[in-house]
Structures are given as C-alpha cells and as structure tokens.
Design an enzyme around this catalytic site. Structure first.
Site, short mmCIF file in Angstrom:
data_model
loop_
_atom_site.label_atom_id
_atom_site.label_comp_id
_atom_site.label_asym_id
_atom_site.label_seq_id
_atom_site.Cartn_x
_atom_site.Cartn_y
_atom_site.Cartn_z
CE LYS A 10 0.42 2.21 4.16
NZ LYS A 10 1.83 1.90 4.31
CB SER A 136 7.64 -9.94 -0.54
OG SER A 136 6.93 -8.70 -0.59
N GLY A 141 10.40 -2.75 5.39
CA GLY A 141 10.67 -1.56 6.18
C GLY A 141 10.69 -0.26 5.41
N GLY A 143 7.82 1.30 4.33
CA GLY A 143 6.54 2.00 4.45
C GLY A 143 5.53 1.61 3.39
CG ASP A 204 -0.21 -0.33 6.52
OD1 ASP A 204 -0.76 0.78 6.31
OD2 ASP A 204 1.01 -0.44 6.73
#
Length: 387
Positions: A10, A136, A141, A143, A204
């Site tokens: 996001k 992924s 980390g 944001g 999130d």
C-alpha cells in the site's frame, strides 16, 4: 494439497501525518505483492514438520509438529471463523520456538513476523504438517505495507485450506474472496499485525485485503473505487526512519504553532477529499484524463509542500523531488517521511524513454525504483499454482 495466495502492498496518496490530527487521508493498494504458498503434507510424504521458508531474507525455520503441540496445546481448539488475539503469555511461549534459530542481528525484526506466522497458522489450521514459502516484491521496512501484505496473504491461504471460507477454485487464475470472507481474512491479518507492530491502525491490512483505495478519518475506513488508471514510480530512498519520532515531531510543532498547524491540517483535509473525488469520477476522453492528471499533480505538489511545513521531509526525499522535477514530473513522500519512499505520478502519455532516464538518474543516487499501478485487486488465491 497446495494453495497459493497473494496480497498487495500500500501507499498513502494524501493525508499522512495530518490524519493523526483528525484530517482525512487516502490510501491505495499497489501492484506489488507478497505471495504465500502453503502445501499440506500428505500421509505419503512421511514428513511431520512445519517449515517456513522466507525466500527474500534467506531464512528457513522448521519445527516438529509434536513440539508445536507441546508449546501450544490449546491451538487445536481454536475456531478459524473467530479471530483471536495472541496474549503476552502465548507470545513468550512462541518465542521459545525461535531460540534454536540464530537470526542475524541485521534481520532480528523478522522474529515478530515468525511469531505472527506461528500464531496465525496454529489458530487457523491447528497442528498440521506443511511447507510454507513466502516471497515478496515489496521492500521490507520501506513503508509500503510489507508486513500487512504478509499477514493478509498468509491468512488468505490458511483460510482457503480451512472450512471457514468458500472460494470457487474451479475458476482459472487468481480468485478473489467474497466480502464476508475478505472481512474474516482482514480480521485475522489484523491480529498478525498487532503481534508485529503492537498497536497498528488497521489501515495497511484493510487496503491489502480489499484492494483499490480507502479513505480514512478519525478511525473510520471507507472503501472507494477508482475510475481512472494511475501509475506511479515508487522510489525507495533506502533511508531508515523512526516513525514514532516523526509523528512526535509533528505534534511538537503543532504545540508551538497551534494556529498555523491547524491551517496546515485543514488544507490537507481539503486535498484528501478532492483527491478522492477526482479518482472516483469517470473520464470519457483523453483530454479529460489529462485534465484529471494535472489536478492530481497539483494536489500532490501542495501535499508535499504541507508535509515540508510539518518538518517530515529529508535530504534524500528532496533529491528525488529535484530529479523528477527536471523531467516535469511531480512527486511527494508517502508514509512517515524522514526517508522511506517517494511517489512520482507517471502520466498516461509519458514516454518510456523519459521514464528510463528518470529511473537511471535515481538509481545512480543509490535509490531503488519500482513502477506500480495504483488501486488494483486485494487478496487473491488459487490452487496448485494455476496462472
């Protein structure tokens, strides 16, 4: 039996920081995913272990199912249709399962994610042997909601293997959950986020589960549908930041300049509301698309200026802004600021040559560049890796 699932990361399009002080903000899913594969062991496998392989950080964990039963004897009594919170005592018990693994200091933050994994897995599927693989496209980390995407995709895969949701896997390709099942996956993912972050907002995991875009204000989340295609260049400055300290800094500035900061927060409110209005309106011609993109560019520019007023920009962010400005592109920070990631709107008519030049220049500064469509699908699953 194997299930694969994926959930998007996001970004905050407008309203970060000001949302803490009552203003509206708009968040959106991005076309970058965390994927989870869960393969349950069959009697013929002769394998009685639960294995977690985190591909992107090069770590693998494995526990005999018998040990998990001893560690969490009540897990088989959990109801997958009723998400439960992991208490402090249980967290300490799960921590004992990590003592046999030497997690490098540079990756020690992974521990909370493994705790969340064990809690979600045993709560939803009990003590079944399986191999779980996580990969992924999201940098950790930065944001971009990587932990939420992990919790959402994991919850989706586990629920798909349980009797708690109904997913039509006769369809080809990725399959979306129904709204009721999305809500269940979202609630489980939130429990995982609480283990990782303590007191998450829920934004999130909600964006990651439902996809598209969400407007949020004073704790109320409203799903909104975009009627235009937005593409962003996401630049990861790779500069770490202390979100708690940045939030505190904005509050301190508000205390020193209450009237001025109140005006800043009010302006952000108008920007977020106008942003939501633009992306929900329909476009019938190329000229209308260009006009809407110009309005979004102006809103992004104003929002960035207000974030600078709040004191949350950073030299690395300013470098990105200056670089993209040379190519007549508009950028703003996303998230906490103080480093992290920067968004750059890529207009529909922008040439690939210009995009390549921008990326090359930013990468020469040591930054990581990712291109993603904004506001796509949320949680999706499929059986047996069908594409």
């Amino acid at each position: 039996m194997e299930v694969r699932s994926r959930a998007p990361g996001k970004i905050i399009l407008a309203g970060e920081h000001a949302v803490v002080h009552g203003s509206a903000a708009v968040a959106a899913s991005i076309g970058l995913y965390t994927s989870v594969s869960v393969r349950l062991s069959s009697p013929n496998d002769n394998d009685d272990t639960l294995t977690l392989h985190l591909m992107d950080v090069g770590l693998e964990f494995s526990w005999p199912v018998g040990r998990i039963k001893e560690m969490l004897p009540d897990s088989v009594n959990n109801d997958a249709s009723s998400p439960a919170t992991c208490c402090e005592e249980t967290t300490k018990l799960i921590l004992t399962a990590l003592k046999d693994f030497k997690i490098p200091d540079a990756k020690i933050g992974i521990a909370s994610g493994v705790i969340a994994f064990l809690w979600l897995y045993t709560s939803i599927l009990g003590n079944k042997a399986a191999k779980v693989i996580v990969s992924s496209e999201l940098p950790l980390g930065a944001g971009l909601g990587s932990s939420a995407a992990f919790c959402v995709s994991l919850s989706g895969a586990l629920l798909a293997l349980s009797d708690s949701v109904q997913v039509d896997f006769d369809q080809e390709g990725w399959v979306s959950f129904g709204e009721k099942d999305q809500q269940l996956a979202n609630r489980w993912a939130f429990e995982g986020e609480k283990i990782i972050h303590g007191k998450p907002s829920g934004i999130d995991n909600t964006v990651s589960t439902f996809g598209n875009m969400i407007k949020f204000k004073s704790g109320v989340l409203t799903c909104i549908k975009s009627n235009m295609t937005l593409k962003m260049l996401i630049t990861n400055t790779k500069v770490g930041r202390n979100t708690k300290a940045l939030v505190a800094g904005v509050s301190e500035r508000k205390n020193r300049h209450p009237d001025a900061m109140a005006s800043v927060f009010t302006a952000v409110e108008f920007i977020s509301n106008e942003f939501a209005s633009i992306i929900q309106s329909t476009s019938c011609s190329d000229d209308e698309v260009v006009e809407k993109e110009q309005r979004i560019r102006e809103l992004m520019e104003m929002n960035q200026g207000l974030l600078q007023c709040m004191g949350v920009s950073h030299a690395s962010i300013e470098t990105v802004l200056q670089t993209t400005c040379k190519y007549q592109l508009t950028s703003k920070l996303t998230g906490a600021g103080g480093g992290g990631c920067v968004l750059t709107l890529l207009p529909a008519l922008l040439s690939a040559t210009v995009i390549d030049k921008v990326i090359t220049e930013l990468e020469q500064c040591g930054f990581q560049c990712l291109i993603a469509e904004i506001g796509g699908n949320g949680l999706e699953c499929r059986f047996d890796g069908r594409s």
